[in-house]
Scaffold this active site. Structure first.
Site, PDB file in Angstrom:
ATOM      1  N   GLU A 180      16.462  37.322  25.313  1.00 48.81           N
ATOM      2  CA  GLU A 180      15.499  37.946  26.214  1.00 48.81           C
ATOM      3  C   GLU A 180      15.339  37.142  27.502  1.00 48.81           C
ATOM      4  OE1 GLU A 180      13.931  38.677  21.948  1.00 48.81           O
ATOM      5  OE2 GLU A 180      15.150  37.210  23.027  1.00 48.81           O
ATOM      6  N   LEU A 191      40.686  21.068   7.160  1.00 49.19           N
ATOM      7  CA  LEU A 191      39.572  22.032   7.155  1.00 49.19           C
ATOM      8  C   LEU A 191      38.865  22.123   8.506  1.00 49.19           C
ATOM      9  CD1 LEU A 191      37.997  21.263   3.648  1.00 49.19           C
ATOM     10  CD2 LEU A 191      39.810  22.881   4.222  1.00 49.19           C
TER      11      LEU A 191
END
Length: 363
Positions: A46, A219
């Site tokens: 917003e 990973l």
């Protein structure tokens, strides 16, 4: 609202544990401002939307309708309440995609706007808005992370070459360190890149002891632009050597074990009870650590444990349609996990790889 969702998606991988949110300000059918939550701890959608309004259109803010994919917040967190911002700019109408399940908001933002005289319309594209933030909603409504299972398998249903023909491979409780396995590369380079994209979208990634020991994975998101997830390994007996790539101190790493609770720089040893269900303990621990999603990348036993407990939200299976163990002259293999009670949601093809997406069936 479709535009709000499109904007919100740009925050994927950057705003967790906050939700992805998009906002659009419209005056007489014309968009005069738009924005999205870009980075955790920074301005909400917003704020960025209203700040984007050009100077020539700022006089129109108080006559416009604000569309936002998630209920504006009503509490002080890292930033001030967005509901107050809307009221301060005297925006007369706010269209909300869905309510925020976070206990500090959960209807309070809508109520605050209504009490200030703002006309609020809620539930527009509600399903799509909730699905965008499925990790956030699962975390706050079920009090556990969103759990994604992922593996690659050969055409004949194997995920690795076997270590031991008698038992199909060593498992979590094995102390046999003599077995050595040559890694079986199943998915192609395009699927591998997609997997790294998946990693960038999740808060954490977990593997079992044998996957860490035998494959030595890093990973990370080396093949994709984006933040690497928190690395997690299940190592109940603390068998893994510190020389493994996942202990290279470049990314926060968690070791679930049954021996000690200890925290070092970028490394957390988190103690579990060896006499209780491990996967449920993992889910509970991740909730306590405020980790909203986890990608389970192996091995077969860990994946099957989540399946057997019906503790998963999505399964992504990469099928190499041209590779069988017989092609590699391998006599024994480690069978792929077996899904139970599932529905197929989607399927895509990347060259010789068929990627299937599954969701749990109705309980």
């Amino acid at each position: 609202m479709h535009r709000c969702l499109e904007l919100a998606g740009h925050g994927s991988g950057y705003v967790s544990p906050n939700p992805m949110v998009g906002a659009v300000l419209v005056h007489s059918g014309r968009i005069i401002g738009e924005g999205y939550h870009r980075q955790y701890g920074q301005a909400h959608a917003e704020v960025n939307c209203i700040d984007s309004v050009p100077e020539t259109d700022q006089k129109l803010i108080g006559e416009s309708t604000l569309y936002v994919s998630l209920e504006p917040c009503a509490h002080f967190g890292k930033t001030p309440p967005c509901a107050d911002l809307i009221i301060r700019h005297k925006i007369p109408k706010c269209v909300v995609g869905c309510r925020d399940p976070f206990k500090e908001v959960d209807g309070k933002g809508i109520e605050k706007l209504q009490m200030a005289g703002v006309h609020v319309e809620a539930g527009v594209l509600e399903k799509e808005c909730k699905d965008l933030n499925k990790r956030f909603f699962t975390f706050h409504t079920q009090h556990r992370p969103y759990i994604i299972l992922k593996w690659a398998q050969t055409y004949d249903g194997f995920i690795a070459a076997s270590l031991n023909p008698q038992d199909g491979g060593i498992f979590e409780d094995s102390d046999d360190k003599k077995n050595v396995r040559k890694r079986l590369l199943i998915s192609n380079e395009y699927s591998n890149r997609l997997v790294h994209k998946w990693r960038s979208e999740e808060a954490s990634i977990i593997v079992g002891t044998n996957t860490a020991l035998l494959d030595d994975p890093e990973l990370t998101t080396r093949l994709w632009t984006g933040k690497s997830p928190v690395r997690i390994v299940l190592d109940m007996k603390l068998r893994l050597p510190s020389s493994l790539k996942m202990f290279n101190d470049t990314v926060q790493t968690i070791v679930f074990n049954s021996i000690k609770q200890e925290e070092k720089a970028n490394l957390l040893y988190y103690q579990l009870n060896k006499n209780e269900n491990v996967v449920h303990q993992i889910a509970d621990a991740l909730y306590k650590l405020n980790i909203q999603s986890v990608l389970v990348e192996g091995g077969a036993k860990l994946l099957q444990s989540f399946i057997d407990e019906n503790l998963w939200d999505e399964a992504r299976v990469i099928n190499n349609t041209q590779l069988t163990l017989k092609d590699r002259q391998i006599q024994n293999g480690l069978h792929a996990p077996l899904l139970q009670n599932f529905v197929k949601e989607n399927e895509v093809t990347l060259m010789n790889d068929r990627i299937e997406i599954f969701k749990p069936g109705k309980k």
